[in-house]
Design an enzyme around this catalytic site. Structure first.
Site, PDB file in Angstrom:
ATOM      1  N   GLU A 190       0.831  -1.213   0.000  1.00 22.02           N
ATOM      2  CA  GLU A 190       0.000   0.000   0.000  1.00 22.02           C
ATOM      3  C   GLU A 190       0.863   1.261   0.000  1.00 22.02           C
ATOM      4  O   GLU A 190       0.860   2.054   0.949  1.00 22.02           O
ATOM      5  CB  GLU A 190      -0.956  -0.027   1.189  1.00 22.02           C
ATOM      6  CG  GLU A 190      -1.944  -1.175   1.073  1.00 22.02           C
ATOM      7  CD  GLU A 190      -3.025  -1.191   2.148  1.00 22.02           C
ATOM      8  OE1 GLU A 190      -2.833  -0.560   3.189  1.00 22.02           O
ATOM      9  OE2 GLU A 190      -4.059  -1.854   1.934  1.00 22.02           O
ATOM     10  N   GLU A 385      -5.254  -8.701  -0.842  1.00 20.79           N
ATOM     11  CA  GLU A 385      -5.910  -8.553   0.463  1.00 20.79           C
ATOM     12  C   GLU A 385      -7.392  -8.321   0.243  1.00 20.79           C
ATOM     13  O   GLU A 385      -7.775  -7.478  -0.578  1.00 20.79           O
ATOM     14  CB  GLU A 385      -5.381  -7.338   1.238  1.00 20.79           C
ATOM     15  CG  GLU A 385      -4.030  -7.518   1.833  1.00 20.79           C
ATOM     16  CD  GLU A 385      -3.640  -6.367   2.733  1.00 20.79           C
ATOM     17  OE1 GLU A 385      -4.529  -5.790   3.399  1.00 20.79           O
ATOM     18  OE2 GLU A 385      -2.447  -6.048   2.771  1.00 20.79           O
TER      19      GLU A 385
END
Ligand code: BG6
Length: 486
Positions: A190, A385
């Site tokens: 991220e 995810e």
């Protein structure tokens, strides 16, 4: 639905060392930023700002303590001691891929060391060998909120250009060591998250930059990560001919709250504020709108010709992302009901349900995300995810988590639609926290995502024994049939 997923689809699960591994001082490991992140059980779980607030004083306090104060990420789920049993359970489920991160501070305890820690390297050798036993491909995140704390204390974290060289040294060592064991790599988890939590992603604390524009500090640090990511991609490709390297983005999918043009514009702007990072890593150059932001906000980001050349020459091979929830936005959101959405706050969408933590559950949003990303990049995608953080109750050695099965089933159906009807090239899917682990935002163990329950609570009390939940066999069957049973 009776059709199956593409042949070779990589089904599996995901973890990260900072929330899962534990063994924070074992085998010569150094201290990472996450090891110093205290939980705030007294703070509202939806108040991300407060949950993630860190000052230099907090770090000094953390460094004075050993285990007399509970820092959840120091222990995670104790994978360090349970890895054989854990990987055997993943093997039993038939995992094709297991996403995990290497803790930088286990390999270079202080980040600036010249020699790696052999014991740390041996640990991951053992982990990858165990994966190989069950024919599980490791998918390795090189940096998932784990910069060594020394880089914050003595180098200004990723704001410091020198950290690029230290990271490159770390990457060379792990790539050289694991070149025959790891084919799939992600550079920074991220990468966009530095804006929301600069401490864990960039080893940055605002009070350490008096008189400086902290937004400029963050974007400078991010620039260093973009260069480091490109250099890592180069190193991996030069050592491992069939390797695949991905960027990793938080897919915050924004919907306009109404069809008022101002709300639609706001949704587009917010969406671009996420895409600008993957645009940079996929196209190998900063998008015009990010450069415009730097200019308009007077952010002076130092970048050399060589930086820009390296970024252009070594873009990523695939785009990976996390997706938990969509978010509604409006030009004027005053008075509208808000809810949490992965380190973000969004307007509550009246048409979809929410998790125990207020994250809104939107499987169609996953399909929309897949289509948007594929149309934009035309590169293979990988969902690395996704999942439901919920309160689970262990009864008679198991958890009846039908709610989790329902969540997955709805999301898998939309993945299938995206592949078959929308023509998206999706490489695989790794559900988040396949074995329960400590939550990133709230640092709670009680926010559980796994197919496997870990007997530990928010204060680290418990046996850490593993138990199969109802979803364990359900997911096993999905993998066995490659989704045919959906
Ligand atoms: C992602 C992170 O943003 O979300 C993970 O990459 C994190 O590290 C996951 O754990 C879920 O968030 P949370 O706060 O529920 O752990």
């Amino acid at each position: 639905m009776k059709k199956e997923f593409p042949k070779g689809f990589l089904w599996g699960g995901a973890t990260a060392a900072n929330q899962f591994e534990g063994g924070w001082k074992e085998g010569g490991k150094g201290i990472s930023v996450s090891d110093c992140a205290r939980s705030h059980l007294d703070v509202d779980v939806q108040d991300y700002k407060k949950q993630n607030e860190v000052t230099t004083k907090d770090i000094e306090e953390a460094l004075k303590t050993d285990d007399e104060v509970y820092y959840p990420k120091r222990h995670g789920s104790n994978f360090y001691y349970h890895y054989k049993e854990d990987i055997a359970l993943l093997g039993e489920m038939g995992f094709k891929v297991f996403r995990l991160s290497i803790a930088w501070s286990r390999i270079f305890p202080n980040g600036d060391d010249l020699q790696p820690n052999e014991e740390g390297l041996r640990f991951y050798d053992a982990v990858f060998d165990e994966c190989a036993k069950y024919h599980i491909e490791p998918l390795v995140t090189i940096s998932h909120y784990e910069p060594p704390i020394n880089l914050l204390l003595n180098y200004d974290g990723w704001y410091s250009r020198e950290v690029i060289d230290m990271f490159v040294r770390y990457v060379k060592v792990i790539v050289d060591r694991y070149q025959h064991k790891v084919k799939y790599w992600l550079t920074f988890n991220e990468v966009d998250s530095m804006i929301r939590h600069p401490y864990t992603t960039g080893a940055l604390i605002e009070d350490r930059f008096p008189g400086k524009n902290f937004t400029e500090v963050i974007f400078q640090a991010m620039h260093h990560q973009f260069v480091a990511s490109a250099l890592a991609t180069k190193i991996i490709h030069e050592s491992i001919p069939d390797a695949k390297v991905g960027c990793m983005l938080t897919k915050l999918t924004y919907y306009p709250y109404t069809c008022k043009p101002k709300d639609v514009l706001k949704a587009q702007q917010d969406m671009r504020s996420t895409y600008c990072y993957s645009d940079t890593q996929v196209f190998g150059e900063y998008p015009a709108y990010l450069l415009a932001k730097f200019k308009n906000e007077g952010l002076n980001i130092k970048m050399t010709e060589e930086d820009l050349r390296v970024m252009k020459e070594y873009p990523v091979d695939f785009v990976s992302f996390s997706y938990y929830s969509s978010s509604c936005v409006a030009a004027d959101d005053q008075g509208l009901k808000k809810t949490a959405a992965n380190t973000n706050i969004a307007i509550k969408n009246p048409y979809i349900p929410s998790s125990d933590w207020g994250w809104q559950i939107d499987p169609i949003g996953l399909r929309i995300s897949l289509v948007d990303l594929y149309d934009r990049y035309r590169k293979p995608l990988f969902i690395v995810e996704n999942g439901l953080g919920a309160v689970d109750e262990l009864v008679n050695g198991t958890v009846d988590d039908q709610y989790r099965i329902d969540y997955f089933e709805a999301h898998f159906k939309e993945m299938y639609n995206a592949i078959v009807e929308d023509g998206v090239d999706l490489m695989g899917y790794t559900s988040w926290g396949c074995i329960d682990l400590v939550s990133e935002s709230t640092k709670q163990m009680s926010k559980r995502y796994g197919f496997i329950y870990v007997d530990a609570d928010d204060l680290g009390q418990g046996s850490y024994r593993r138990y199969k939940k109802k979803s364990f066999n359900w997911y096993k069957h999905i993998i066995e049939t490659n989704g045919r049973c959906l």
